[in-house]
Design a protein around this motif. Structure first.
Motif, short mmCIF file in Angstrom:
data_model
loop_
_atom_site.label_atom_id
_atom_site.label_comp_id
_atom_site.label_asym_id
_atom_site.label_seq_id
_atom_site.Cartn_x
_atom_site.Cartn_y
_atom_site.Cartn_z
N LYS A 16 65.30 -6.88 36.73
CA LYS A 16 65.14 -9.25 37.32
C LYS A 16 64.38 -9.40 35.85
CE LYS A 16 60.46 -9.04 39.38
NZ LYS A 16 60.28 -9.54 40.74
N GLY A 52 53.99 -8.49 42.83
CA GLY A 52 54.67 -9.20 42.92
C GLY A 52 53.92 -10.22 43.97
N ASN A 87 55.84 -13.51 43.93
CA ASN A 87 56.92 -13.78 45.36
C ASN A 87 56.63 -13.64 46.80
OD1 ASN A 87 59.31 -13.58 45.35
ND2 ASN A 87 59.35 -11.41 45.39
N ARG A 88 55.48 -13.14 46.60
CA ARG A 88 54.85 -13.10 47.97
C ARG A 88 54.93 -14.32 48.64
NH1 ARG A 88 52.63 -8.04 47.54
NH2 ARG A 88 51.21 -8.46 46.44
N LEU A 147 54.82 -17.94 47.08
CA LEU A 147 56.68 -18.15 47.22
C LEU A 147 57.33 -17.90 48.16
CD1 LEU A 147 57.28 -18.39 43.38
CD2 LEU A 147 55.81 -20.23 44.50
N SER A 148 57.48 -17.02 49.12
CA SER A 148 58.32 -16.48 50.36
C SER A 148 57.33 -17.14 51.50
CB SER A 148 58.96 -15.06 50.35
OG SER A 148 59.38 -14.89 49.40
N TRP A 166 63.34 -21.68 49.82
CA TRP A 166 63.90 -20.77 49.13
C TRP A 166 64.21 -20.91 47.34
CZ3 TRP A 166 64.59 -16.28 53.37
CH2 TRP A 166 63.18 -16.51 53.74
N SER A 187 62.40 -20.32 43.75
CA SER A 187 63.69 -18.77 42.78
C SER A 187 62.92 -19.37 41.64
CB SER A 187 65.13 -19.17 43.07
OG SER A 187 65.89 -19.57 43.31
N MET A 214 59.86 -18.85 40.45
CA MET A 214 59.79 -17.95 39.91
C MET A 214 60.67 -16.87 38.48
SD MET A 214 57.90 -14.95 41.34
CE MET A 214 57.57 -13.29 40.83
N GLU A 237 58.02 -15.20 35.86
CA GLU A 237 58.30 -14.51 35.15
C GLU A 237 58.57 -14.11 33.37
OE1 GLU A 237 61.79 -13.42 37.59
OE2 GLU A 237 60.89 -12.47 39.10
#
Length: 149
Positions: free
Chosen positions: A7, A43, A46-47, A49-50, A94, A98, A101, A105
């Motif tokens: 990614k 991560g 990511n966790r 935000l999920s 989501w 993203s 996210m 990143e």
């Protein structure tokens, strides 16, 4: 395979215009040289935000249940409406997460690539990032090039 397909390569393509395979190789070499292994495998963001997206979906599903009850919908379709609202709310949130996210990143890649520029252009933000970073990863130097042996 991870060395070329990851990614992080998309960020390098956007920043420098490399081909995808070259970008994947270059960004992984950058992370290896900087000692960013724990950061890219963590991560945590990511966790988080999920979970936030899932929580938003639950909230919207519950709102659909409350609205259905207030309107007196007792025809058996309330459950379907709640599930549909939950799924739509989760998917939309989501999608929005993203974007966040991607921004996180990109900051990681930019700080690995050019920490001096980050410090020169945004010193207060850089100091906050450095402080947080050293609290979480005390064994990895922030903004220092580590040459592997």
């Amino acid at each position: 395979m991870v060395r070329y397909f990851n990614k992080w390569a998309f960020i390098y393509v956007g920043l420098y215009g490399y081909s995808y395979l070259d970008a994947g190789k270059n960004v992984m070499e950058l992370f290896r040289a900087r000692g960013y292994g724990p950061i890219i495998t963590d991560g945590l963001v990511n966790r988080l935000l999920s979970i936030m997206g899932f929580s938003i979906g639950i909230t919207i599903g519950l709102a659909a249940l409350v609205i259905g009850n207030l309107l007196g919908a007792d025809d058996g379709n309330t459950g379907l409406a709640v599930i549909t609202a939950f799924m739509i709310g989760t998917l939309f949130s989501w999608t929005m997460m993203s974007t966040v996210m991607g921004a996180v990143e990109t900051i990681v890649v930019c700080m690995a690539e050019a920490p001096a520029e980050g410090k020169a252009n945004h010193p207060q933000l850089y100091n906050q990032l450095e402080s947080s970073y050293t609290n979480v990863y005390p064994d990895i130097a922030f903004g220092v090039v580590v040459i592997p042996m």
